[in-house]
Enzyme design. Structure first.
Site, mmCIF file in Angstrom:
data_model
loop_
_atom_site.group_PDB
_atom_site.id
_atom_site.type_symbol
_atom_site.label_atom_id
_atom_site.label_comp_id
_atom_site.label_asym_id
_atom_site.label_seq_id
_atom_site.Cartn_x
_atom_site.Cartn_y
_atom_site.Cartn_z
ATOM 1 N N SER A 154 -14.596 -6.278 6.080
ATOM 2 C CA SER A 154 -13.558 -5.426 6.656
ATOM 3 C C SER A 154 -13.938 -3.958 6.502
ATOM 4 O O SER A 154 -14.611 -3.568 5.533
ATOM 5 C CB SER A 154 -12.259 -5.713 5.906
ATOM 6 O OG SER A 154 -11.346 -4.675 6.075
ATOM 7 N N TYR A 177 -7.319 -6.787 -2.358
ATOM 8 C CA TYR A 177 -7.905 -7.351 -1.134
ATOM 9 C C TYR A 177 -9.197 -6.612 -0.782
ATOM 10 O O TYR A 177 -10.239 -7.226 -0.539
ATOM 11 C CB TYR A 177 -6.895 -7.244 0.033
ATOM 12 C CG TYR A 177 -7.551 -7.360 1.384
ATOM 13 C CD1 TYR A 177 -7.971 -8.582 1.876
ATOM 14 C CD2 TYR A 177 -7.786 -6.216 2.172
ATOM 15 C CE1 TYR A 177 -8.608 -8.687 3.102
ATOM 16 C CE2 TYR A 177 -8.418 -6.302 3.394
ATOM 17 C CZ TYR A 177 -8.824 -7.542 3.852
ATOM 18 O OH TYR A 177 -9.463 -7.634 5.065
ATOM 19 N N LYS A 179 -13.429 -7.826 -0.730
ATOM 20 C CA LYS A 179 -14.409 -7.714 0.369
ATOM 21 C C LYS A 179 -15.678 -7.022 -0.135
ATOM 22 O O LYS A 179 -16.796 -7.424 0.203
ATOM 23 C CB LYS A 179 -13.807 -6.966 1.557
ATOM 24 C CG LYS A 179 -12.703 -7.736 2.256
ATOM 25 C CD LYS A 179 -13.230 -9.047 2.862
ATOM 26 C CE LYS A 179 -12.157 -9.970 3.342
ATOM 27 N NZ LYS A 179 -12.617 -11.313 3.684
HETATM 28 C C1 UD1 Z 1 -6.111 -3.187 6.777
HETATM 29 C C2 UD1 Z 1 -7.601 -2.907 6.793
HETATM 30 C C3 UD1 Z 1 -8.258 -3.902 7.704
HETATM 31 C C4 UD1 Z 1 -7.917 -5.319 7.249
HETATM 32 C C5 UD1 Z 1 -6.412 -5.484 7.281
HETATM 33 C C6 UD1 Z 1 -6.027 -6.850 6.726
HETATM 34 C C7 UD1 Z 1 -8.052 -0.530 6.470
HETATM 35 C C8 UD1 Z 1 -8.275 0.783 7.117
HETATM 36 N N1 UD1 Z 1 -7.812 -1.567 7.311
HETATM 37 O O1 UD1 Z 1 -5.641 -2.959 8.071
HETATM 38 O O2 UD1 Z 1 -9.664 -3.714 7.647
HETATM 39 O O3 UD1 Z 1 -8.501 -6.258 8.126
HETATM 40 O O4 UD1 Z 1 -5.839 -4.527 6.441
HETATM 41 O O5 UD1 Z 1 -4.662 -7.052 6.817
HETATM 42 O O6 UD1 Z 1 -8.054 -0.665 5.262
HETATM 43 N N2 UD1 Z 1 1.985 -0.149 10.443
HETATM 44 C C9 UD1 Z 1 3.248 0.315 10.704
HETATM 45 N N3 UD1 Z 1 4.281 -0.578 10.606
HETATM 46 C C10 UD1 Z 1 4.106 -1.887 10.279
HETATM 47 C C11 UD1 Z 1 2.797 -2.350 10.009
HETATM 48 C C12 UD1 Z 1 1.757 -1.449 10.088
HETATM 49 O O7 UD1 Z 1 3.464 1.489 11.011
HETATM 50 O O8 UD1 Z 1 5.092 -2.636 10.197
HETATM 51 C C13 UD1 Z 1 0.853 0.782 10.562
HETATM 52 C C14 UD1 Z 1 0.069 0.959 9.271
HETATM 53 O O9 UD1 Z 1 0.623 1.988 8.498
HETATM 54 C C15 UD1 Z 1 -1.313 1.301 9.827
HETATM 55 C C16 UD1 Z 1 -1.382 0.555 11.160
HETATM 56 O O10 UD1 Z 1 -0.040 0.246 11.495
HETATM 57 O O11 UD1 Z 1 -1.398 2.666 10.091
HETATM 58 C C17 UD1 Z 1 -2.168 -0.730 11.073
HETATM 59 O O12 UD1 Z 1 -1.682 -1.483 9.977
HETATM 60 P P1 UD1 Z 1 -2.095 -3.001 9.732
HETATM 61 O O13 UD1 Z 1 -1.970 -3.779 10.981
HETATM 62 O O14 UD1 Z 1 -1.353 -3.472 8.530
HETATM 63 O O15 UD1 Z 1 -3.640 -2.930 9.413
HETATM 64 P P2 UD1 Z 1 -4.451 -1.975 8.377
HETATM 65 O O16 UD1 Z 1 -3.639 -1.701 7.186
HETATM 66 O O17 UD1 Z 1 -5.001 -0.838 9.152
#
Ligand code: UD1
Length: 337
Positions: free
Chosen positions: A124, A149, A153
């Site tokens: 990841s 997590y 990785k």
């Molecule tokens: C993270 C890891 C990714 C991994 C994944 C596993 C990083 C940069 N990325 O993804 O490599 O595969 O975890 O789960 O470390 N968000 C909201 N509201 C929500 C959910 C998410 O605003 O309800 C936002 C988060 O703040 C983030 C974006 O959406 O900015 C993506 O979030 P998410 O889908 O959880 O993935 P990452 O945290 O980026």
């Protein structure tokens, strides 16, 4: 050529099984449905138009896995089986160390007795932590992990690199995924989050369909154009194809690739794109930042493009349309909590 997929009934595993068949490989799925459902196997079969080889097993069960490998005689193995919820890993680190590290070691102990020609590991972009320079390439330094997590990785990559130095006949490929989203265009397979989804897109689609009351966008005060975090969202089918190309263009050393589209999209852009392409409104609010979130990250994907001839085929719009079609399909046909 037979390829074992641990966690092959999961989000990435199921799409990779389909892409493998499209390219003439024979996927052998091992899964115990802890993060999936058996109808996913039925639906893989509907897409490929024939039976798929499936074994119900915990990858920590060395006797079972050993028997499967002995009988199936695979040429390669893609290791998807792992837990991936960042928040959960903070609350329950032992679950992550047990499954993502302990079971990885058990798997390697088993395959130590066999001669595989390829091994592909699901890593990841989380290994880069909060990078000082964007986009990140494969030489970007690994930063101290933000979560158990993320640490699993980093450690997983190290364990595999050390182990495969002793197995010169096996090509190890480490794929560092950015943010996989979307679903198969047939709407027969997609993401199946159990409970409240922690990832953005399943939370978004579940809110749009009325399963969740509201989507909270975590933070709109980041130093980005619209104040929300930036990520590199990649269609799951494009990511699945990267695995197939890794098998096809087997290179014996230094196979670490970023797999992202190479373009950052903000959370707000993604939500707006989802509303526009699917012609609906989503109930969302801005909330506090989520602890551990990196403000901005996206991939420099030039290495995988050059070495494996990989190109993403689907756009963000495609991915969000497919994710929505999958959510509609889930509601109409399957009872999933
Ligand atoms: C993270 C890891 C990714 C991994 C994944 C596993 C990083 C940069 N990325 O993804 O490599 O595969 O975890 O789960 O470390 N968000 C909201 N509201 C929500 C959910 C998410 O605003 O309800 C936002 C988060 O703040 C983030 C974006 O959406 O900015 C993506 O979030 P998410 O889908 O959880 O993935 P990452 O945290 O980026």
């Amino acid at each position: 050529m037979k390829i074992i997929l641990t966690g092959g009934a999961g989000f990435l595993g199921s799409h990779t099984a389909v892409e493998l068949v499209n390219e003439g490989y024979e996927p052998i799925i091992i899964d115990d449905f802890r993060n999936s459902k058996s109808f996913i196997i039925d639906n893989i079969e509907k897409i490929i138009g024939r039976k798929v080889i499936f074994h119900c097993a915990d990858i920590g069960d060395q006797n079972k896995v050993s028997t499967i490998i002995k009988n199936e005689k695979p040429a390669g193995l893609i290791h998807f089986a792992a837990d991936k919820a960042v928040n959960e890993s903070v609350l329950n680190p032992l679950k992550y160390y047990h499954n993502n590290i302990g079971n990885l070691i058990k798997l390697l102990e088993v395959i130590n007795n066999f001669n595989l020609s390829s091994f592909i590991f699901s890593s990841s972009c989380t290994v880069y932590g909060e990078p000082s320079c964007i986009p990140v390439n494969e030489k970007t330094p690994i930063q101290p992990a933000f979560s158990p997590y993320g640490y699993t990785k980093q450690v997983g990559e190290k364990i595999l690199t050390d182990f495969f130095k002793t197995k010169k006949q096996t090509s190890l490929t480490i794929l560092r995924y950015f943010n996989p989203i979307g679903a198969h265009p047939s709407s027969l397979i997609g993401e199946l989050p159990l409970g409240i989804p922690s990832n953005l897109v399943p939370h978004l689609t579940q809110t749009a369909i009325g399963k969740r009351k509201q989507l909270t966008i975590f933070g709109n005060d980041y130093n980005t154009a619209d104040g929300t975090c930036i990520r590199d969202y990649i269609h799951v089918v494009d990511l699945a194809r990267a695995h197939v190309l890794s098998l096809k263009n087997k290179i014996m050393s230094n196979n670490v690739y970023n797999v992202g589209v190479g373009k950052g999209s903000s959370v707000l852009e993604l939500v707006n794109c989802f509303e526009e392409i699917n012609n609906l409104n989503v109930n969302y609010q801005f909330g506090d930042r989520r602890s551990g979130d990196v403000p901005e990250i996206y991939a420099d994907n030039s290495l995988i493009k050059k070495k494996l001839n990989w190109e993403p085929k689907f756009s963000l719009k495609d991915a969000l349309q497919h994710a929505w079609n999958w959510e509609l399909e889930l509601k109409s046909k399957y009872k999933v909590d």
